[in-house]
Design an enzyme around this catalytic site. Structure first.
Site, mmCIF file in Angstrom:
data_model
loop_
_atom_site.group_PDB
_atom_site.id
_atom_site.type_symbol
_atom_site.label_atom_id
_atom_site.label_comp_id
_atom_site.label_asym_id
_atom_site.label_seq_id
_atom_site.Cartn_x
_atom_site.Cartn_y
_atom_site.Cartn_z
ATOM 1 N N PHE A 148 100.519 36.726 28.935
ATOM 2 C CA PHE A 148 99.676 37.893 29.175
ATOM 3 C C PHE A 148 100.482 38.932 29.968
ATOM 4 C CE2 PHE A 148 95.826 39.864 31.221
ATOM 5 C CZ PHE A 148 95.204 40.231 30.047
ATOM 6 N N ASP A 227 98.535 29.266 33.481
ATOM 7 C CA ASP A 227 97.397 30.187 33.390
ATOM 8 C C ASP A 227 96.474 29.669 32.291
ATOM 9 O OD1 ASP A 227 95.615 32.264 32.931
ATOM 10 O OD2 ASP A 227 97.094 33.843 33.235
ATOM 11 N N TYR A 252 85.427 34.874 33.250
ATOM 12 C CA TYR A 252 84.506 35.722 32.467
ATOM 13 C C TYR A 252 84.678 35.553 30.964
ATOM 14 C CZ TYR A 252 88.583 38.843 33.122
ATOM 15 O OH TYR A 252 89.841 39.365 33.193
ATOM 16 N N LYS A 253 85.577 34.655 30.552
ATOM 17 C CA LYS A 253 85.789 34.432 29.109
ATOM 18 C C LYS A 253 84.914 33.263 28.651
ATOM 19 C CE LYS A 253 90.162 36.754 29.480
ATOM 20 N NZ LYS A 253 91.577 36.672 29.818
ATOM 21 N N ARG A 402 91.361 40.151 16.750
ATOM 22 C CA ARG A 402 91.119 38.820 17.315
ATOM 23 C C ARG A 402 89.665 38.427 17.133
ATOM 24 N NH1 ARG A 402 92.874 38.071 23.410
ATOM 25 N NH2 ARG A 402 91.204 39.595 23.577
#
Ligand SMILES: *Cc1c(COP(=O)(O)O)cnc(C)c1O
Length: 442
Positions: A148, A227, A252-253, A402
């Site tokens: 990321f 991560d 939050y995913k 995605r």
């Protein structure tokens, strides 16, 4: 039409064979899969304002659990409104550790190693600084080009801060989809202080074999920082068993913690006595309310806390974690593998003839719970899907759409219908009326 019984393996077992249903293209088959879905009932635990909106972005922002609305109302009206500052002793002060222990159950961590704190990027900063101080004689950091970007920026920023003593090596990807562990192994030596990667990479969904990665790094004496932002809540994680040293993750995913919900960090017991946070805040001090003028780090992972935690956001996160724990990660992974495999099947049969290619690993054992599909007109197609077709994926440069499949609430029918809407956008050339000009948030 019937769907065969299936059984799916632990993603970390490389020998096991995947047994998947024999997929068929029609809508009726999607409905059959939904009927056999052991997790189907969890969809009702989420707020679904518009059943016709196909939401395939749970890997970016998870849906709202119904229980969260109640929890937030109680936190605001009763705890803040009535308890006022007494709330700290009643419930709030322990919240980062208490909620951290719930996350610990999802990441294979024994108690005392996981805390909710700050954001993912800030936690990365703290843990990288701690790791580099634990390997003072070594000066190389290894990551990969699929990590990321924020993680890479944090690493780049730390180097001048520590006096330009370190270098950062980004391991390349041969196919823009995956990283070959042999390429990582080739870049790790006695000068490597830290190896840090995302367990599931954000664009392609590639899933690392973390156990093997950790073995390779440890053999050379390097530390591993993982991560898990794109993997927690979607694939099995076993920090303790794999021997991961440090980890961070986002809530939050797939954990459905809400927009900007605080992140978590993991510090392995073995490192805790020596690992120090670079930010010496009062919540990481042994006795914050003694108001000493000298910093003494708290015992254990708590020294990595900095300041007053965002209590409302931490409490809001809890309901989503309870759903995860109730469903169980094995069941979640099993459904995720069938969801992504079904989607790959539909991409091959319906979208490939329209110019789409797969931007994710073909082998389900090597991917998380989202699938990227690539198309030269990807950006405009994505715009048309969102604005014209009531379908929400997201777009990642240069040409990836995605599609995130969240096993707790994504149905097989949504996957089927989503692919059908993508087909219509391309066949009917609906994307032609959108500009290629990028918006601020994609
Ligand atoms: C989403 C995500 C983040 C988020 O970082 P924030 O600091 O919370 O904005 C970090 N790393 C990875 C791999 C992610 O997928």
């Amino acid at each position: 039409m019937s769907v065969r019984k299936y059984s799916i393996i632990d993603c970390t077992n490389k020998e096991a064979r995947l047994k998947l249903p024999n997929f068929e293209p029609g809508e009726g088959f999607a409905r059959q899969l939904d009927k056999q879905d052991a997790l189907a009932k969890f969809r009702q635990a989420f707020y679904i304002a518009d059943p016709d909106l196909i939401y395939l972005d749970g890997n970016s922002l998870g849906r709202l659990p119904l229980a969260t609305r109640e929890r937030v109302r109680t936190a605001v009206e009763m705890e803040w409104g009535i308890d006022l500052i007494r709330g700290w002793n009643a419930n709030w002060y322990q919240a980062p550790a208490r909620v951290g222990e719930k996350i610990a159950r999802l990441v294979g961590a024994a108690p005392g190693q996981v805390l909710v704190s700050d954001s993912t990027s800030v936690n990365l900063f703290k843990l990288v600084c701690a790791a580099l101080a634990l390997r003072p004689e070594r000066n190389c950091i290894v990551s990969d080009v699929l990590n990321f970007p924020s993680d890479i920026y944090i690493l780049q920023g730390i180097i001048p801060l520590l006096g330009n003593r370190h270098s950062l090596t980004l391991v390349p990807s041969a196919d823009e989809i995956s990283i070959d562990l042999r390429d990582i192994a080739a870049r790790i030596d006695e000068n490597t202080a830290l190896v840090t990667v995302s367990q599931v990479v954000f664009k392609s969904g590639f899933l690392y074999d973390v156990e093997e990665l950790t073995r390779i790094a440890h053999r050379a004496g390097a530390l591993v920082l993982l991560d898990v932002s794109h993997s927690v809540g979607a694939v099995p994680i076993a920090f303790d068993r794999w021997g991961v040293d440090l980890a961070i993750g986002c809530t939050y995913k797939y954990l459905n913690g809400g927009p900007g919900s605080p992140a978590f960090l993991y510090v392995n017991h073995a490192l805790q006595p020596r690992a120090l946070s670079p930010i010496w805040g009062w919540f990481g001090q042994q006795t914050p309310f003694a108001f000493d003028l000298t910093y003494n780090p708290a015992e254990g992972a708590r020294r990595f806390l900095v300041s007053s935690p965002p209590i409302l956001s931490i409490l809001a996160m809890e309901a989503g974690l309870d759903l995860q724990i109730e469903a169980g990660i094995e069941q979640i992974r099993q459904k995720s593998i069938i969801l992504t495999s079904y989607l790959v099947f539909l991409v091959d049969t319906i979208l490939a003839p329209l110019g789409f290619t797969l931007g994710s690993p073909r082998d389900a054992r090597q991917r998380g719970s989202h699938i990227s599909i690539r198309h030269p007109e990807g950006y405009r197609i994505n715009r048309a899907l969102v604005e014209d077709m009531h379908l929400i994926p997201d777009f990642r440069e240069p040409d990836n759409i995605r599609l995130g499949l969240a096993p707790l609430y994504t149905s097989f029918w949504e996957v089927w219908e989503g692919v059908d809407r993508i087909r219509r956008v391309v066949e009917e050339e609906r994307y032609l009326c959108y500009s290629n000009q990028r918006q601020a948030v994609t």
